[in-house]
Design an enzyme around this catalytic site. Structure first.
Site, PDB file in Angstrom:
ATOM      1  CB  SER A  15      39.605  35.937  42.176  1.00 37.75           C
ATOM      2  OG  SER A  15      38.981  37.211  42.144  1.00 37.75           O
ATOM      3  CB  SER A 142      34.562  47.965  27.448  1.00 41.62           C
ATOM      4  OG  SER A 142      33.883  49.176  27.564  1.00 41.62           O
ATOM      5  CE1 TYR A 156      31.952  49.239  35.626  1.00 39.71           C
ATOM      6  CE2 TYR A 156      29.904  49.559  34.419  1.00 39.71           C
ATOM      7  CZ  TYR A 156      31.007  48.789  34.716  1.00 39.71           C
ATOM      8  OH  TYR A 156      31.192  47.572  34.092  1.00 39.71           O
ATOM      9  CE  LYS A 160      34.194  48.563  32.794  1.00 41.19           C
ATOM     10  NZ  LYS A 160      35.254  47.545  32.737  1.00 41.19           N
TER      11      LYS A 160
HETATM   12  N1  LIG Z   1      28.765  41.700  35.592  1.00 42.42           N
HETATM   13  C1  LIG Z   1      28.275  42.632  34.794  1.00 42.42           C
HETATM   14  O1  LIG Z   1      27.041  42.842  34.711  1.00 42.42           O
HETATM   15  C2  LIG Z   1      29.207  43.406  33.907  1.00 42.42           C
HETATM   16  C3  LIG Z   1      28.660  44.045  32.785  1.00 42.42           C
HETATM   17  C4  LIG Z   1      29.511  44.740  31.923  1.00 42.42           C
HETATM   18  C5  LIG Z   1      30.881  44.784  32.176  1.00 42.42           C
HETATM   19  N2  LIG Z   1      31.399  44.167  33.280  1.00 42.42           N
HETATM   20  C6  LIG Z   1      32.850  44.244  33.478  1.00 42.42           C
HETATM   21  O2  LIG Z   1      33.380  42.939  33.464  1.00 42.42           O
HETATM   22  C7  LIG Z   1      34.626  42.910  34.182  1.00 42.42           C
HETATM   23  C8  LIG Z   1      34.628  41.698  35.102  1.00 42.42           C
HETATM   24  O3  LIG Z   1      33.622  41.883  36.085  1.00 42.42           O
HETATM   25  P1  LIG Z   1      32.749  40.689  36.667  1.00 42.42           P
HETATM   26  O4  LIG Z   1      31.356  40.937  36.293  1.00 42.42           O
HETATM   27  O5  LIG Z   1      33.366  39.379  36.345  1.00 42.42           O
HETATM   28  O6  LIG Z   1      32.870  41.031  38.230  1.00 42.42           O
HETATM   29  P2  LIG Z   1      33.475  40.213  39.462  1.00 42.42           P
HETATM   30  O7  LIG Z   1      32.903  38.865  39.528  1.00 42.42           O
HETATM   31  O8  LIG Z   1      33.284  41.124  40.640  1.00 42.42           O
HETATM   32  O9  LIG Z   1      35.042  40.108  39.125  1.00 42.42           O
HETATM   33  C9  LIG Z   1      35.861  41.232  39.199  1.00 42.42           C
HETATM   34  C10 LIG Z   1      37.317  40.806  39.194  1.00 42.42           C
HETATM   35  O10 LIG Z   1      38.111  41.998  39.225  1.00 42.42           O
HETATM   36  C11 LIG Z   1      39.126  41.815  40.206  1.00 42.42           C
HETATM   37  N3  LIG Z   1      39.537  43.116  40.743  1.00 42.42           N
HETATM   38  C12 LIG Z   1      38.756  44.102  41.220  1.00 42.42           C
HETATM   39  N4  LIG Z   1      39.521  45.137  41.610  1.00 42.42           N
HETATM   40  C13 LIG Z   1      40.808  44.792  41.372  1.00 42.42           C
HETATM   41  C14 LIG Z   1      42.056  45.427  41.561  1.00 42.42           C
HETATM   42  N5  LIG Z   1      42.182  46.650  42.100  1.00 42.42           N
HETATM   43  N6  LIG Z   1      43.197  44.779  41.173  1.00 42.42           N
HETATM   44  C15 LIG Z   1      43.109  43.544  40.649  1.00 42.42           C
HETATM   45  N7  LIG Z   1      41.962  42.870  40.446  1.00 42.42           N
HETATM   46  C16 LIG Z   1      40.829  43.505  40.817  1.00 42.42           C
HETATM   47  C17 LIG Z   1      38.523  40.893  41.257  1.00 42.42           C
HETATM   48  O11 LIG Z   1      39.568  40.198  41.899  1.00 42.42           O
HETATM   49  P3  LIG Z   1      39.938  40.276  43.467  1.00 42.42           P
HETATM   50  O12 LIG Z   1      38.796  40.965  44.174  1.00 42.42           O
HETATM   51  O13 LIG Z   1      40.094  38.845  43.861  1.00 42.42           O
HETATM   52  O14 LIG Z   1      41.217  41.029  43.497  1.00 42.42           O
HETATM   53  C18 LIG Z   1      37.699  39.953  40.382  1.00 42.42           C
HETATM   54  O15 LIG Z   1      38.485  38.868  39.950  1.00 42.42           O
HETATM   55  C19 LIG Z   1      34.721  44.251  34.902  1.00 42.42           C
HETATM   56  O16 LIG Z   1      35.622  45.084  34.213  1.00 42.42           O
HETATM   57  C20 LIG Z   1      33.310  44.816  34.798  1.00 42.42           C
HETATM   58  O17 LIG Z   1      33.312  46.222  34.777  1.00 42.42           O
HETATM   59  C21 LIG Z   1      30.587  43.485  34.156  1.00 42.42           C
END
Ligand SMILES: NC(=O)c1ccc[n+]([C@@H]2O[C@H](COP(=O)([O-])OP(=O)(O)OC[C@H]3O[C@@H](n4cnc5c(N)ncnc54)[C@H](OP(=O)(O)O)[C@@H]3O)[C@@H](O)[C@H]2O)c1
Length: 279
Positions: A15, A142, A156, A160
């Protein structure tokens, strides 16, 4: 272009952020993308809420990775609709901020329940379906925080690190069945991640508050000043087009250097550098 693993993709957490960007890109490339969100409407096989018809096939379905029933229902829905799931991409996740001492067991568990057990639930539900087909691909998103632990966001990082360990083992276990497994390790990326950050309740009146606030401010600045998820999309596409993907791909030149330094520098020096950045 041939689709090495098939064209049915399930993306947990589509989403927002990386999951949404990957969903859009793969739909444009002709994949049938089933994306998930906790906020999607309940759907049945004949009545799935379609969100995006113009740029290819994306159907959003309801999923909470913290619930066994929800995972089984979502996976079952795609299986009934398509007869198979070729590619699973686990993006669902969030960050919990708080000093170790300020984080309750319940808060830490919620972090693991999404970032680690959530991926475990998804893999357990989808692996038998891929095994039936004799082919499949699982990509777990990750983080560089899964390689280098960050203070005031330790759970966090721990979630990971745990994901990294499980994924490495899963890769070996599923290999004989024709199922490939890979990790993607993004660094700071501009997504909804910053706004979704959860704060340990005790952080507010904490002995660590001054350093904690500074540390979180740095994380927020780095994330919001980071690139959009395009680099992650490209890495995912690279994996999808590889019959033998690498175990892990670190995304971005700075993160690649950090990962390399972590491997070659003494731990004392790595911890010193991280402390300089975040504490
Ligand atoms: N952004 C960064 O700087 C960064 C860096 C390294 C790794 N990551 C990793 O990248 C991945 C994606 O994160 P993002 O940056 O794209 O963040 P984001 O924009 O907040 O997206 C997170 C997604 O996870 C979903 N989600 C959260 N909790 C959930 C649950 N209990 N069940 C089902 N869906 C759930 C949310 O969907 P709904 O809320 O609509 O359910 C949303 O679609 C994560 O694993 C994060 O740890 C992010």
């Amino acid at each position: 272009m041939t689709k090495l693993y098939g064209d049915v993709v399930l993306i947990a957490g589509a989403s927002s952020g990386m999951g949404k960007a990957i969903a859009d890109a793969l739909a444009k490339d002709g994949y049938k993308v089933y994306g998930t969100s906790r906020k999607s409407q309940e759907g049945t096989v004949d009545n799935l809420p379609i969100i995006n018809n113009t740029n290819g096939f994306i159907q959003m379905i309801k999923l909470d990775v913290c619930s066994d029933e929800s995972v089984m229902a979502a996976v079952d829905l795609v299986k009934q609709k398509e007869g198979r799931i070729d590619i699973l991409i686990n993006c669902a996740g969030f960050a919990l901020a708080g000093a170790v001492e300020d984080t309750t067991h319940e808060e830490a568990f919620q972090e693991f329940n999404t970032n680690f057990f959530g991926v475990h639930r998804m893999c357990r539900a989808v692996a038998p379906i891929m095994r039936e087909s004799g082919i499949g691909l699982i990509i777990n998103i990750s983080s560089t925080a899964g390689l280098i632990s960050v203070p005031y966001q330790s759970f966090y990082s721990a979630s990971k690190y745990a994901l990294e360990a499980m994924t490495e083992a899963l890769r070996i276990e599923l290999q004989p069945f024709g199922i490939r497994v890979a990790l993607v390790e993004p660094g700071d990326t501009k997504t909804g991640f910053t706004n979704s950050r959860v704060f340990a309740k005790e952080s507010q009146n904490s002995i660590y508050k001054a350093t904690f606030d500074k540390s979180v401010a740095r994380m927020v600045k780095d994330e919001q000043g980071g690139p959009p998820p395009d680099g992650i999309v490209n890495v995912v596409k690279k994996i999808i087009n590889s019959s033998n993907p690498p175990v892990r791909i670190v995304v971005g030149p700075i993160n690649k250097i950090l990962a390399f330094l972590k491997r070659i520098l003494p731990s004392r020096l790595v911890v010193y550098i991280v402390a300089k950045l975040y504490a």
